[in-house]
Design an enzyme around this catalytic site. Structure first.
Site, short mmCIF file in Angstrom:
data_model
loop_
_atom_site.label_atom_id
_atom_site.label_comp_id
_atom_site.label_asym_id
_atom_site.label_seq_id
_atom_site.Cartn_x
_atom_site.Cartn_y
_atom_site.Cartn_z
N LYS A 102 0.76 -12.47 1.38
CA LYS A 102 1.94 -12.23 2.19
C LYS A 102 2.54 -13.56 2.66
CE LYS A 102 2.09 -7.68 2.41
NZ LYS A 102 3.26 -6.87 2.06
N LYS A 106 5.33 2.80 -5.28
CA LYS A 106 4.39 3.42 -4.35
C LYS A 106 4.65 4.92 -4.35
CE LYS A 106 4.36 -0.80 -1.62
NZ LYS A 106 4.60 -1.46 -0.32
#
Length: 339
Positions: A115, A223
């Site tokens: 991240k 997703k």
């Protein structure tokens, strides 16, 4: 080819007949979350997870409800594979904590998502974190995820610097489809060999195929939950015609099982998937959580343990909050699609 229409939802009382709201504490803060709340539903085909983040509105949450129903009432498509390679995920932690975080994913890690672009941090923090991962895993495939946190000039400068650590791709470096196209073109102009992946521009847009039509990405991150379930996600990938990486939405093992079903059913799976995130949680609802072993997850069922459901249950006020949310989302979604 037209997109598959979502099936009608079961009646609300049937939906909530065996519903459990749980709170799962995290090992590390991830996308601002320290305790993950989510609702688990049991239907005739098994279990589904309804876990849109609290800040998501009811319209956006409707896709998550359809995904839970798709899993628990209709089951999953036939798999093409039973072993799914997964990446480790490193949140926006200080570089010194990288060994601890990676250690939670066990041995055999061959790909890592890092991240970056966290609010309150700068590029030097990102560079130190990525460098720490590369130092520990010199041969691993690295990818970074900015969650749309940069503008185009910042993304280009950042990826030119971070690309020195041999990045495979950058996930959602900027927020818009046009911005992704500009980053992709800018990287090519600068000779930076980093691919562009679209995540939010697929799952949070009314038209998930706009990225592919615009030539704005080299691959998609998909997703199951925010796309409305495994079957609709398969449709998106098929129509986009781009390689896909299956990722989680910070799910419990129940939601991860849906992600595994999606990854298992794709015709091709060229990249390790972001489905190892149960390793970031202290607690789960399975006695044997779906955590990776030797860099992969084996396809198996995810049936919550009754004792863990009870032990992880949220307080009464939070359960009421989730039940009211489901009622609103169900009413809106049922009204939007004919039975």
């Amino acid at each position: 080819m037209a997109m598959t229409e979502p099936a009608s939802l079961p009646p609300l009382d049937e939906l909530l007949d065996d519903a459990h709201v749980v709170a799962l504490p995290m090992r590390v803060r991830f996308r601002g979350v320290e305790v993950r709340e989510t609702m688990l539903l049991r239907g005739p085909a098994g279990w589904g997870e309804f876990g849109p983040f609290p800040e998501y509105g009811d319209a956006e949450a409707a896709a998550w409800l359809r995904a839970a129903v798709d899993a628990a009432w209709h089951g999953f498509p036939a798999p093409r594979r039973t072993r799914i390679p997964v990446n480790a995920t490193v949140p926006a932690v200080p570089a010194a904590r990288v060994p601890e975080v990676l250690g939670r994913f066990g041995t055999g890690v061959r790909a890592v998502k890092v991240k970056v672009a966290e609010r309150g941090q700068d590029l030097s923090d990102d560079a130190a974190r990525v460098a720490a991962v590369r130092a520990l895993l010199p041969d691993a495939e690295l990818r970074v995820d900015a969650n749309g946190g940069w503008d185009v000039p910042t993304a280009l400068a950042a990826l030119e610097r971070l690309g020195e650590h041999r990045l495979a791709y950058a996930e959602q470096p900027v927020p818009t489809v046009a911005g992704l196209a500009a980053v992709r073109e800018g990287l090519a102009d600068r000779g930076v060999p980093v691919l562009v992946a679209a995540d939010e521009s697929v799952r949070k847009e009314s038209d998930p195929l706009a990225v592919a039509r615009a030539g704005a990405a080299d691959l998609l991150v998909v997703k199951a939950a925010p796309l409305g379930g495994v079957r609709r996600a398969l449709d998106v990938v098929a129509q986009a015609g781009l390689p896909a990486v299956v990722s989680s939405a910070l799910d419990s093992s129940v939601g991860i099982r849906a992600g595994l079903a999606l990854a298992a059913a794709l015709p091709e799976l060229p990249y390790a998937c972001g489905l190892g995130t149960v390793s970031l949680m202290r607690e789960d609802v399975l006695r044997e959580p779906l955590r990776p072993v030797d860099g992969a997850l084996e396809l198996r069922e995810a049936v919550p343990d009754p004792g863990l459901l009870a032990a992880r249950a949220v307080p009464a006020d939070r359960r009421r909050w989730w039940l009211e949310r489901v009622r609103r989302v169900h009413a809106g979604a049922a009204g939007a699609v004919p039975a």
